[in-house]
Design an enzyme around this catalytic site. Structure first.
Site, PDB file in Angstrom:
ATOM      1  N   ASP A 190       0.813  -1.213   0.000  1.00  8.99           N
ATOM      2  CA  ASP A 190       0.000   0.000   0.000  1.00  8.99           C
ATOM      3  C   ASP A 190       0.847   1.264   0.000  1.00  8.99           C
ATOM      4  O   ASP A 190       0.617   2.181  -0.800  1.00  8.99           O
ATOM      5  CB  ASP A 190      -0.947   0.031   1.209  1.00  8.99           C
ATOM      6  CG  ASP A 190      -2.111  -0.952   1.036  1.00  8.99           C
ATOM      7  OD1 ASP A 190      -2.133  -1.700   0.038  1.00  8.99           O
ATOM      8  OD2 ASP A 190      -2.993  -0.953   1.903  1.00  8.99           O
ATOM      9  N   SER A 197      -7.154  -6.334   8.566  1.00  6.77           N
ATOM     10  CA  SER A 197      -6.066  -5.367   8.533  1.00  6.77           C
ATOM     11  C   SER A 197      -5.329  -5.378   9.867  1.00  6.77           C
ATOM     12  O   SER A 197      -5.947  -5.501  10.923  1.00  6.77           O
ATOM     13  CB  SER A 197      -6.674  -3.989   8.271  1.00  6.77           C
ATOM     14  OG  SER A 197      -5.750  -2.973   8.532  1.00  6.77           O
ATOM     15  N   ASP A 245      -6.536   7.071  12.516  1.00  8.04           N
ATOM     16  CA  ASP A 245      -5.109   7.335  12.346  1.00  8.04           C
ATOM     17  C   ASP A 245      -4.837   8.574  11.506  1.00  8.04           C
ATOM     18  O   ASP A 245      -3.911   9.324  11.776  1.00  8.04           O
ATOM     19  CB  ASP A 245      -4.417   6.108  11.745  1.00  8.04           C
ATOM     20  CG  ASP A 245      -4.246   5.015  12.787  1.00  8.04           C
ATOM     21  OD1 ASP A 245      -4.167   5.355  13.977  1.00  8.04           O
ATOM     22  OD2 ASP A 245      -4.214   3.842  12.406  1.00  8.04           O
ATOM     23  N   ARG A 288       1.239   7.050  16.866  1.00  8.41           N
ATOM     24  CA  ARG A 288       1.100   8.030  15.791  1.00  8.41           C
ATOM     25  C   ARG A 288       1.816   9.347  16.046  1.00  8.41           C
ATOM     26  O   ARG A 288       2.409   9.922  15.125  1.00  8.41           O
ATOM     27  CB  ARG A 288      -0.388   8.267  15.497  1.00  8.41           C
ATOM     28  CG  ARG A 288      -1.172   7.005  15.097  1.00  8.41           C
ATOM     29  CD  ARG A 288      -0.408   6.123  14.181  1.00  8.41           C
ATOM     30  NE  ARG A 288      -1.181   5.002  13.665  1.00  8.41           N
ATOM     31  CZ  ARG A 288      -0.625   3.989  13.029  1.00  8.41           C
ATOM     32  NH1 ARG A 288       0.694   3.921  12.848  1.00  8.41           N
ATOM     33  NH2 ARG A 288      -1.384   3.012  12.559  1.00  8.41           N
TER      34      ARG A 288
END
Lengths: 406, 406, 406, 406
Positions: free
Chosen positions: A16, A181, A127, A98
């Site tokens: 990705d 995921s 996110d 993050r």
């Protein structure tokens, strides 16, 4: 809006973000700088370097950083001082990573004079919010590009086509859809989406990648001792370790005993509910231990204030406001409370659960002299309780009299 | 202060409250009315009646009430709607029983025209506070007598002497010191004091009276389903039951699988820390299940408000303020949130732990249409997230610009 | 309990504390050390020295300290950073002085090797609690003597008799009952009791000692400018001053314009309601000004967190918990928020009211570029609001759909 | 997105919403239904009807409702029960009107089978958020059109051109720019923007439209008495009135005495700071009076809980979340507290300020018997305070001992 000239991309090396890399180059004609962080996700990083080179990134534009110690020391540990749980149960394993990635993105952008950063988070999740709020808080002039919200590669088929068109290598097992995921770092692994989308259906065991099934865990319990210094874990079984080393070791204990699995439906900041399967082996042990040491070293007033602030603190981290004045204010209060949170906790690990079974400290506030059922040698005068109760009751009596009167 | 004329005593039938009974008679020359409640503590109550009669209480002055349904319906269940935990871990099993006992003490005092009530709680603990605040809140003119704060029977030897002097029968096993003190009701069993006073030392297994040792629990997990209606459990595995019946059944599941053990050091309202061993088998399952059903039926705003109110709510109950305006205000808010907390949770019970593994409801707010990784048919426009983030970021950008400027 | 050997008495030089002084000497045969503080109450302190000497206190046992700067710098200003108001209206003028007096009592006790301190607060009020909690928090082994709770001098007549017996000089105007009780320091004057006890009856104007009646205040408004640096007032009309000097100057402005009067019924910590007449002239101006400067320099997230913490912070100070971990935690959070609270506020003073009419700062977060009704040159994209609203609405829509469905 | 077929427009009859009306017709070719509410803004509504007719709206599509009683009874009064202030000072006069307008928009849309509603709020402010969140919460399928975010009429010139093109009558004084923007209803008038945009500059007196300049107010104070019943004002000077009538009367008192002016810089929900001039004459009196009656009728525990919830409650209303589960939860708690908030407050109004000077109630909790400085006939035993303080101090002593030890 004009096209960016240089973009720093949070790059995992996977399919990705490789597609994003190429899309940035083709869509904007911009120079791409890749940033790949080792946050303890348990993957080799050198393949990411090779893949970036293969996709035409200049060696000086490839950044690969081992951030594990910084991650645990400056993000995970401060958060654990608060006993933070989102919505009562979730240990915030994704949320807390993050801000650090964002911090490095902005730093690298400054080093290179880049005018934008880019991330691979979708437009439905938390996110994107966490990355972007963090970046803007650190550099109000940075531009953040979120390709998933911009491009029209809206299906797996289109993505694969784009990859093939642009000679992006596709691992055999990435051609099809993954069944769910995954996100991982030293604190946790999360799995969500697709096969897990029906919250009524129990997640199959193969979803869990980081912890033994409790049914397969050892039949004998194991005891360990964690030592804390000013609120942070500093040793296991008497052996001092660095923050990342300690968390790594606790992960191994947790993995072995099947500790830290959570099947959870949460409220995303963007307004929808989602279901996640979380594994936080070391963190689950750490939270229990931290509570255990606070039980004897933290004052009641401080502890109750902490408890009342915690939900807001956790929500701020979940929502992406790590770099906000209010999180920093709460952190100042929490850190202030930890000055004497020093001592050792003994824990029992067994088939999916971890329990404090003992704790001791030179900083203990526990006073056997006061609490004892035996003669307390005058440490405590039971008659004091009569006055204490009568004055606490006074307003209730006045209320009862009033309510009976009118 | 003049001597009371009639006193309603919270009477267990045990040695200590028998001594209190006799002490009230001899110290004050007053008429004693006994009140013994079945709160699910698991003991026969008829022996209490016989013993009261033996100690000279008139039959019409002996009250024995089965309060189990009222206890669970009006006290335990409202509290569980809040997911109440004191200091992060304790399910408040003792605290929640005291207001109900107090309520009956005051009611019986009114029936008999008694001018005082008495309880057997010591001057060091929380229970004296809970009893007395509750009584005063329900009757501002009642007098509460706490013999442990008044008499000089300060050692085991003196108590035994007093008992012998007054022909109070002493069970053979009560002559010596019990190794720790126990309180029990349908929600929990607590053990504390004496052998458990050193919080560094693991509690021996014989302390646990209500739950199997997880190591001895079945090697196979068991799944159960709990159905909730407006926040309260109403069925297990599809079978509807009354509140007390449900908690009794959950206690049996918990006992079998070793669920709900807690070794805890807490802050008493009177200012000292104490260590307790708690067993809350059914309650631990119930809390997990209630959280599970709230995950899909409770809105984020409602849930986060509840989470932020919970520590204060739990503290109020712990400190004895059940019958206070502020607890009632919080209850009104919490109850308001439960109107749609209706549905079913599937749980896995295994060797000391209970985990939600599925939940479903006609009242679910979970929208697979919105959260899906697949094509969402326009349910959600990812571009909305860009504006959402930009406006959430605006103040952070203005801050960063300001902080960079000065 | 054995008699204390040396006692440090908080001594005002007035009749009541002179009686206490003598009572300590006669009751305990102990050595008395007097401590008289200048907290800006506006009285000469030398008479207190002379009176102490007259009552036989050795010169080296007489302590007279000017604490005005410490009071404002370390107690008043930190409290004003929080915009603290007890029960919405009270500026905590008495509460904030007690911890400082206690701190000096304990320090002087250490210097002299005294084993006790004594204060002249009664057993019904908050001040006894504030003195004693502060002393115990600073020295767990100190003994605090509260003569009003111990002696039998329960009427004015008995007090006067005791004074006459012990050759304590009695000012002519002190023979009769004062019509109400007064406490004063640099921050405020409070009046309560006796003539003011009926909360239905308006306080007569002669009760107010520190502020002009607004009806007698100047007919022309006056404007002043207060400059803040990191949350604390540092200049008036451009002239820098020390903390106590600034508060003194603001008091004079407030006095002249009749600012800061409050007729208030409050909840005492000991459980009863009481009515007080408070005058806080400079403090009322300071609070308005501090809010004014925060309006442009404090971020929304920080400000809202402060607002939500304030009631608890004020309650802690009111209840006497200045020296508690939880007050210190909250202070850490509040102080963290003040780093950029720097700038100037323009205020209008007129006949009892003070209003911010302008504010400016290099640290301002106010962005005319964003807020303007005119063309904002792209500073703000109104279309962002659509996404912002839609995602904030998402959960409400899901709720409405659910509620319509079941 | 397809064009809406029928749109209900919040229509004031002014130039801007007339332009919107025409723009909806021309842009979408849809049928427009106008809704004009009397919320006490003090303007004739019949001209709005005539203007709507002139612009081609069918008579049956014109709704003009007098909502004043509903506004005060169901929105203003519930909010005042909470003593709600946004950011410490703002009485939420604009915020509280939006949910009611939205409620009627959605109701009228249902009556007419309309598929959309429209409002005239810009993309920078809070009102768009309040309208839209309220509408979505009441009808998840409604479409909300915000022309200011969509059209390209971005300057005054373009707006006037559009009006001229479409034969919209333009009042002579509307051709030029207004010096600032005004919103009004029965609770308040706000002025903001343009001439008021620099927060350093004092607002000129002509901005204030609803209150006398205090300098021009009567030189004699005036006393009034407000009676409350369960938290809501029900009479002035003994005369019972309906909610809207009471607020109207209080507005007149406030106007005359120059009460309720506020110059304020606030944090908008959309992330920027803005400056507003607010006039809330009656509301300011009402807030003071409500606090006054709560002082004697509300318990300390209830009052402190209310104070701690208030900032969040006010923020929810400000941000547009009136119709949210969390506001309803807080309302349930607040309403619960008001059951005995019944009694009368005496207020002094004078040149810009309002002060409680007396309060009385049959529901009073104030006990002169307890608080008196005179002999209290045993109502209160001062010795109780010793025990009360000692147990409150216990944890502080244990802390001090610990901190001295390590």
């Amino acid at each position: 809006m004009t096209a960016p000239k240089k973009v720093v991309l949070a790059y995992s090396g996977g399919l990705d973000t490789s597609i994003i890399l190429k899309w940035l180059q083709t869509e904007y004609g911009c120079e791409v700088i890749t940033f790949t962080a080792d946050l303890g996700q348990g993957e080799e990083l050198e393949p990411a370097r090779q893949k970036a080179e293969l996709l035409g990134i200049k060696p000086e534009n490839i950044h690969i950083d081992d951030l594990r110690e910084e991650f645990v020391r400056d993000f995970v540990f401060p958060m654990f001082r608060a006993n933070a749980l989102y919505e009562g149960l979730y240990l915030l394993g994704t949320s807390i990573a993050r801000p650090l990635i964002s911090k490095r993105l902005v730093e690298i952008a400054r080093e290179h004079g880049a005018d934008a950063v880019a991330h691979g988070a979708t437009g439905k999740g938390n996110d994107q919010v966490r990355f972007e709020l963090s970046c803007y808080a650190l550099d109000p002039n940075i531009r953040v590009i979120a390709p998933w919200r911009e491009w029209d590669l809206s299906s797996r088929t289109k993505l694969i086509e784009f990859a093939e068109q642009h000679q992006i290598p596709i691992a055999r097992d990435k051609r099809g859809e993954a069944p769910f995921s995954v996100d991982a770092n030293l604190l946790h692994t999360s799995s969500e989406g697709k096969a897990l989308e029906d919250p009524a259906v129990e997640a199959p065991d193969y979803v869990y990648q980081r912890t033994a099934n409790p049914e397969d865990a050892p039949d004998q319990p194991e005891h360990i001792e964690i030592t804390f210094t000013r609120g942070d874990a500093t040793a296991i079984n008497g052996q001092e370790m660095s923050p990342a080393t300690i968390l790594t070791a606790l992960n191994e204990y947790g993995r072995k005993h099947g500790i830290g699995r959570l099947d959870f439906v949460e409220n995303r900041f963007v307004g929808m509910k989602s279901r996640g399967i979380y594994e936080t082996p070391g963190g689950t042990i750490l939270l229990e231990a931290h509570r255990g040491i606070e039980q004897i070293t933290l004052d009641a007033g401080a502890g109750h204030l902490k408890d009342s602030l915690m939900p807001r603190y956790a929500e701020l981290i979940y929502n992406g406001f790590w770099f906000s004045p209010e999180r920093e204010m709460l952190q100042a209060a929490i850190d202030k409370s930890q000055e004497h949170v020093t001592g050792t906790v003994r824990l029992k690990l067994y088939k999916g659960s971890v329990h404090t079974v003992g704790r001791w400290s030179e900083h203990s506030l526990y006073s056997e002299a006061h609490v004892t059922f035996e003669d307390d040698a005058g440490a405590y005068d039971q008659k004091d309780a009569a006055g204490f109760i009568r004055l606490n009751a006074l307003r209730l009596k006045l209320l009862a009299a009033r309510n009976g009167r009118v």
